[in-house]
Design a protein around this motif. Structure first.
Motif, PDB file in Angstrom:
ATOM      1  N   VAL A  47     -11.658  13.228 -22.728  1.00  0.00           N
ATOM      2  CA  VAL A  47     -10.973  14.402 -22.187  1.00  0.00           C
ATOM      3  C   VAL A  47     -10.748  14.237 -20.689  1.00  0.00           C
ATOM      4  O   VAL A  47      -9.723  14.645 -20.140  1.00  0.00           O
ATOM      5  CB  VAL A  47     -11.793  15.679 -22.468  1.00  0.00           C
ATOM      6  CG1 VAL A  47     -11.151  16.890 -21.804  1.00  0.00           C
ATOM      7  CG2 VAL A  47     -11.913  15.900 -23.964  1.00  0.00           C
ATOM      8  N   GLU A  48     -11.699  13.643 -20.012  1.00  0.00           N
ATOM      9  CA  GLU A  48     -11.609  13.428 -18.575  1.00  0.00           C
ATOM     10  C   GLU A  48     -11.281  11.972 -18.285  1.00  0.00           C
ATOM     11  O   GLU A  48     -11.685  11.070 -19.020  1.00  0.00           O
ATOM     12  CB  GLU A  48     -12.937  13.785 -17.885  1.00  0.00           C
ATOM     13  CG  GLU A  48     -13.375  15.220 -18.103  1.00  0.00           C
ATOM     14  CD  GLU A  48     -12.482  16.214 -17.400  1.00  0.00           C
ATOM     15  OE1 GLU A  48     -11.768  15.799 -16.466  1.00  0.00           O
ATOM     16  OE2 GLU A  48     -12.496  17.394 -17.780  1.00  0.00           O
ATOM     17  N   MET A  49     -10.530  11.749 -17.200  1.00  0.00           N
ATOM     18  CA  MET A  49     -10.279  10.387 -16.780  1.00  0.00           C
ATOM     19  C   MET A  49     -11.584   9.782 -16.280  1.00  0.00           C
ATOM     20  O   MET A  49     -12.250  10.352 -15.414  1.00  0.00           O
ATOM     21  CB  MET A  49      -9.226  10.350 -15.664  1.00  0.00           C
ATOM     22  CG  MET A  49      -8.817   8.934 -15.275  1.00  0.00           C
ATOM     23  SD  MET A  49      -7.461   8.913 -14.084  1.00  0.00           S
ATOM     24  CE  MET A  49      -6.117   9.507 -15.105  1.00  0.00           C
ATOM     25  N   PRO A  50     -12.008   8.646 -16.822  1.00  0.00           N
ATOM     26  CA  PRO A  50     -13.315   8.097 -16.469  1.00  0.00           C
ATOM     27  C   PRO A  50     -13.371   7.568 -15.039  1.00  0.00           C
ATOM     28  O   PRO A  50     -12.360   7.174 -14.467  1.00  0.00           O
ATOM     29  CB  PRO A  50     -13.493   6.959 -17.483  1.00  0.00           C
ATOM     30  CG  PRO A  50     -12.105   6.558 -17.842  1.00  0.00           C
ATOM     31  CD  PRO A  50     -11.301   7.828 -17.809  1.00  0.00           C
ATOM     32  N   HIS A  77      -7.694  10.401  -7.285  1.00  0.00           N
ATOM     33  CA  HIS A  77      -6.521  10.208  -8.129  1.00  0.00           C
ATOM     34  C   HIS A  77      -6.366   8.719  -8.419  1.00  0.00           C
ATOM     35  O   HIS A  77      -6.489   7.890  -7.516  1.00  0.00           O
ATOM     36  CB  HIS A  77      -5.256  10.724  -7.437  1.00  0.00           C
ATOM     37  CG  HIS A  77      -5.336  12.156  -7.020  1.00  0.00           C
ATOM     38  ND1 HIS A  77      -4.937  13.198  -7.825  1.00  0.00           N
ATOM     39  CD2 HIS A  77      -5.803  12.730  -5.876  1.00  0.00           C
ATOM     40  CE1 HIS A  77      -5.138  14.340  -7.199  1.00  0.00           C
ATOM     41  NE2 HIS A  77      -5.665  14.087  -6.019  1.00  0.00           N
ATOM     42  N   GLU A  78      -6.080   8.414  -9.668  1.00  0.00           N
ATOM     43  CA  GLU A  78      -5.851   7.023 -10.059  1.00  0.00           C
ATOM     44  C   GLU A  78      -4.364   6.800 -10.274  1.00  0.00           C
ATOM     45  O   GLU A  78      -3.679   7.645 -10.859  1.00  0.00           O
ATOM     46  CB  GLU A  78      -6.620   6.702 -11.341  1.00  0.00           C
ATOM     47  CG  GLU A  78      -6.494   5.245 -11.785  1.00  0.00           C
ATOM     48  CD  GLU A  78      -7.317   4.960 -13.033  1.00  0.00           C
ATOM     49  OE1 GLU A  78      -8.554   5.062 -12.953  1.00  0.00           O
ATOM     50  OE2 GLU A  78      -6.713   4.655 -14.085  1.00  0.00           O
ATOM     51  N   GLU A  79      -3.858   5.669  -9.798  1.00  0.00           N
ATOM     52  CA  GLU A  79      -2.417   5.426  -9.903  1.00  0.00           C
ATOM     53  C   GLU A  79      -2.141   3.931  -9.985  1.00  0.00           C
ATOM     54  O   GLU A  79      -2.872   3.113  -9.419  1.00  0.00           O
ATOM     55  CB  GLU A  79      -1.705   6.027  -8.689  1.00  0.00           C
ATOM     56  CG  GLU A  79      -0.205   6.095  -8.839  1.00  0.00           C
ATOM     57  CD  GLU A  79       0.424   7.071  -7.858  1.00  0.00           C
ATOM     58  OE1 GLU A  79       1.622   7.349  -8.001  1.00  0.00           O
ATOM     59  OE2 GLU A  79      -0.282   7.553  -6.953  1.00  0.00           O
ATOM     60  N   LYS A 125      -4.243  -0.896 -10.582  1.00  0.00           N
ATOM     61  CA  LYS A 125      -4.638   0.496 -10.406  1.00  0.00           C
ATOM     62  C   LYS A 125      -5.506   0.654  -9.163  1.00  0.00           C
ATOM     63  O   LYS A 125      -6.371  -0.180  -8.885  1.00  0.00           O
ATOM     64  CB  LYS A 125      -5.393   0.994 -11.635  1.00  0.00           C
ATOM     65  CG  LYS A 125      -4.521   1.141 -12.877  1.00  0.00           C
ATOM     66  CD  LYS A 125      -5.314   1.719 -14.036  1.00  0.00           C
ATOM     67  CE  LYS A 125      -4.435   1.908 -15.261  1.00  0.00           C
ATOM     68  NZ  LYS A 125      -5.191   2.487 -16.397  1.00  0.00           N
ATOM     69  N   ILE A 126      -5.241   1.737  -8.441  1.00  0.00           N
ATOM     70  CA  ILE A 126      -6.065   2.083  -7.290  1.00  0.00           C
ATOM     71  C   ILE A 126      -6.535   3.529  -7.442  1.00  0.00           C
ATOM     72  O   ILE A 126      -6.004   4.289  -8.251  1.00  0.00           O
ATOM     73  CB  ILE A 126      -5.301   1.941  -5.957  1.00  0.00           C
ATOM     74  CG1 ILE A 126      -4.167   2.987  -5.877  1.00  0.00           C
ATOM     75  CG2 ILE A 126      -4.765   0.538  -5.775  1.00  0.00           C
ATOM     76  CD1 ILE A 126      -3.581   3.146  -4.485  1.00  0.00           C
ATOM     77  N   VAL A 127      -7.521   3.881  -6.651  1.00  0.00           N
ATOM     78  CA  VAL A 127      -7.970   5.269  -6.552  1.00  0.00           C
ATOM     79  C   VAL A 127      -7.756   5.716  -5.114  1.00  0.00           C
ATOM     80  O   VAL A 127      -8.115   5.003  -4.176  1.00  0.00           O
ATOM     81  CB  VAL A 127      -9.457   5.412  -6.938  1.00  0.00           C
ATOM     82  CG1 VAL A 127      -9.942   6.836  -6.699  1.00  0.00           C
ATOM     83  CG2 VAL A 127      -9.668   5.024  -8.397  1.00  0.00           C
ATOM     84  N   TRP A 128      -7.126   6.886  -4.939  1.00  0.00           N
ATOM     85  CA  TRP A 128      -6.914   7.440  -3.612  1.00  0.00           C
ATOM     86  C   TRP A 128      -7.253   8.922  -3.639  1.00  0.00           C
ATOM     87  O   TRP A 128      -7.413   9.520  -4.697  1.00  0.00           O
ATOM     88  CB  TRP A 128      -5.465   7.237  -3.145  1.00  0.00           C
ATOM     89  CG  TRP A 128      -4.416   7.854  -4.026  1.00  0.00           C
ATOM     90  CD1 TRP A 128      -3.751   7.272  -5.059  1.00  0.00           C
ATOM     91  CD2 TRP A 128      -3.910   9.203  -3.956  1.00  0.00           C
ATOM     92  NE1 TRP A 128      -2.867   8.152  -5.641  1.00  0.00           N
ATOM     93  CE2 TRP A 128      -2.943   9.343  -4.981  1.00  0.00           C
ATOM     94  CE3 TRP A 128      -4.180  10.290  -3.132  1.00  0.00           C
ATOM     95  CZ2 TRP A 128      -2.251  10.538  -5.196  1.00  0.00           C
ATOM     96  CZ3 TRP A 128      -3.491  11.484  -3.342  1.00  0.00           C
ATOM     97  CH2 TRP A 128      -2.537  11.589  -4.371  1.00  0.00           C
ATOM     98  N   LYS A 129      -7.368   9.514  -2.462  1.00  0.00           N
ATOM     99  CA  LYS A 129      -7.586  10.954  -2.382  1.00  0.00           C
ATOM    100  C   LYS A 129      -6.935  11.495  -1.119  1.00  0.00           C
ATOM    101  O   LYS A 129      -6.632  10.739  -0.181  1.00  0.00           O
ATOM    102  CB  LYS A 129      -9.075  11.291  -2.409  1.00  0.00           C
ATOM    103  CG  LYS A 129      -9.883  10.782  -1.231  1.00  0.00           C
ATOM    104  CD  LYS A 129     -11.349  11.158  -1.413  1.00  0.00           C
ATOM    105  CE  LYS A 129     -12.208  10.692  -0.252  1.00  0.00           C
ATOM    106  NZ  LYS A 129     -13.634  11.057  -0.441  1.00  0.00           N
ATOM    107  N   PHE A 130      -6.700  12.792  -1.103  1.00  0.00           N
ATOM    108  CA  PHE A 130      -6.083  13.417   0.058  1.00  0.00           C
ATOM    109  C   PHE A 130      -7.073  13.454   1.222  1.00  0.00           C
ATOM    110  O   PHE A 130      -8.277  13.649   1.033  1.00  0.00           O
ATOM    111  CB  PHE A 130      -5.610  14.832  -0.277  1.00  0.00           C
ATOM    112  CG  PHE A 130      -4.400  14.858  -1.166  1.00  0.00           C
ATOM    113  CD1 PHE A 130      -3.155  14.499  -0.675  1.00  0.00           C
ATOM    114  CD2 PHE A 130      -4.504  15.228  -2.495  1.00  0.00           C
ATOM    115  CE1 PHE A 130      -2.036  14.511  -1.488  1.00  0.00           C
ATOM    116  CE2 PHE A 130      -3.394  15.246  -3.323  1.00  0.00           C
ATOM    117  CZ  PHE A 130      -2.153  14.883  -2.812  1.00  0.00           C
TER     118      PHE A 130
END
Length: 368
Positions: A155-158, A165-167, A253-258
């Protein structure tokens, strides 16, 4: 009327669309002669015409569409599905040919409902106005979602924490930041697969950062063309600048955040987003696991590293060892700041060492 800088205004709307599509905030559904855009705030309709023009029922397009400015919803349609952005939903090809708009098709596609599975998974279910869903059919839907969860779907992105955020990244641009001591820090601008604007910049402060980038993207930094312009590149707009945009052989894929320090469009100091990490970091080209700088310091070494800065209330912290700072009343907060994402030493090697040392000291302060 106030004169608009059309390219600048288009860029703002394009970036808003890229963020909304990347985060799954918008939902595009078939509508008569076009597409319906459901956003958290409202629902709009995009009309597509034979000459390729588009209109949207949102206020922004009604105000500025006549000046050649697309709204963010129109900008988002080709990002959501490029193949379906050029023709209305009523004329999209099907396995049996062209799907013409008929009353039967409209009835079949006019209703949708969002409900929650007991697992908290949100499920979007199409509704027909011709006949109601039977209990047995609804139970089958419930069983299908349960089967997906039992098979391993989540249900949740692991592996994501709050605010992350993953992109998928498909393109990179190499730059360099000139530091106060005239040294240079390599920087790579990372572009999503289906976006024309940079999502985030990654500073390659240490050799390990370079190796991690090269391993993740299957590129050699030194062989990439160096872009020396002041503004970030809008991919696909200028052929002379596109030569600096390197397409990856496969998306990564990377993970970023505001960035919590970002103060809006006029903030030229703080970036809007911060790079967090590569997803499923690959080994370095030599086969060795890439270690972070903090792994190179012993606890004793970390304790002796000078604090690179002071605070407004305690300017004397600057120059003290981190061990001395840690023993003060608010020393832990100082260490957390140095080790956190908001402190970015970039090309300052002393700051980089302090960041690594603060990470080690914080770990040593954790209860056993």
């Amino acid at each position: 009327m106030q004169r608009f800088d059309i390219p600048f205004e288009h860029q703002k709307r394009q970036q808003s669309a890229e963020e909304a599509v990347a985060q799954g905030l918008w939902e595009f559904l078939p509508a008569a002669g076009g597409w319906q855009v459901r956003t958290p705030r409202d629902t709009y309709v995009i009309r597509l015409f034979e000459d390729g023009s588009k209109t949207c029922t949102c206020l922004d397009h009604r105000r500025y569409g006549a000046f050649g400015l697309d709204c963010k919803h129109i900008c988002g349609l080709p990002l959501w599905n490029p193949q379906e952005a050029t023709a209305p939903a009523s004329t999209q090809p099907t396995e049996k040919g062209v799907n013409r708009m008929t009353t039967e098709n409209l009835v079949r596609e006019c209703g949708w409902v969002k409900l929650f599975h007991p697992s908290s998974a949100q499920v979007t279910i199409p509704l027909s106005l011709e006949k109601p869903i039977l209990v047995a059919e609804a139970q089958a839907l419930m069983a299908s979602v349960t089967s997906l969860l039992q098979a391993g779907f989540s249900v949740e992105m692991p592996c994501l924490e709050d605010g992350e955020h993953e992109e998928e990244i498909g393109f990179v641009v190499r730059r360099a930041k000139v530091n106060s001591d005239e040294s240079e820090t390599p920087v790579v601008d990372l572009y999503p697969v289906n976006a024309n604007f940079r999502r985030v910049a990654k500073y390659l402060n240490e050799e390990t950062d370079v190796r991690e980038f090269e391993a993740a993207c299957s590129l050699s930094l030194q062989t990439m063309p160096l872009y020396e312009g002041d503004n970030t590149i809008e991919r696909g707009k200028n052929p002379k600048l596109d030569k600096y945009v390197v397409a990856l052989k496969r998306p990564v894929k990377i993970v970023w955040k505001f960035n919590p320090r970002y103060e809006g469009e006029n903030d030229k100091k703080n970036p809007k987003r911060m790079f967090v990490r590569w997803v499923n970091g690959a080994p370095a080209p030599d086969g060795n696991v890439v270690l972070s700088p903090s792994m190179w310091l012993s606890l004793e070494d970390a304790m002796a590293v000078p604090c690179p800065m002071g605070s407004k209330s305690h300017p004397e912290y600057k120059g003290m060892t981190l061990d001395q700072v840690a023993k003060t009343e608010d020393g832990r907060k100082v260490l957390e700041y140095l080790a956190g994402d908001t402190y970015r030493p970039n090309g300052d090697k002393n700051g980089q060492k302090a960041k690594a040392a603060a990470t080690i000291l914080l770990a040593s302060l954790q209860p056993a």
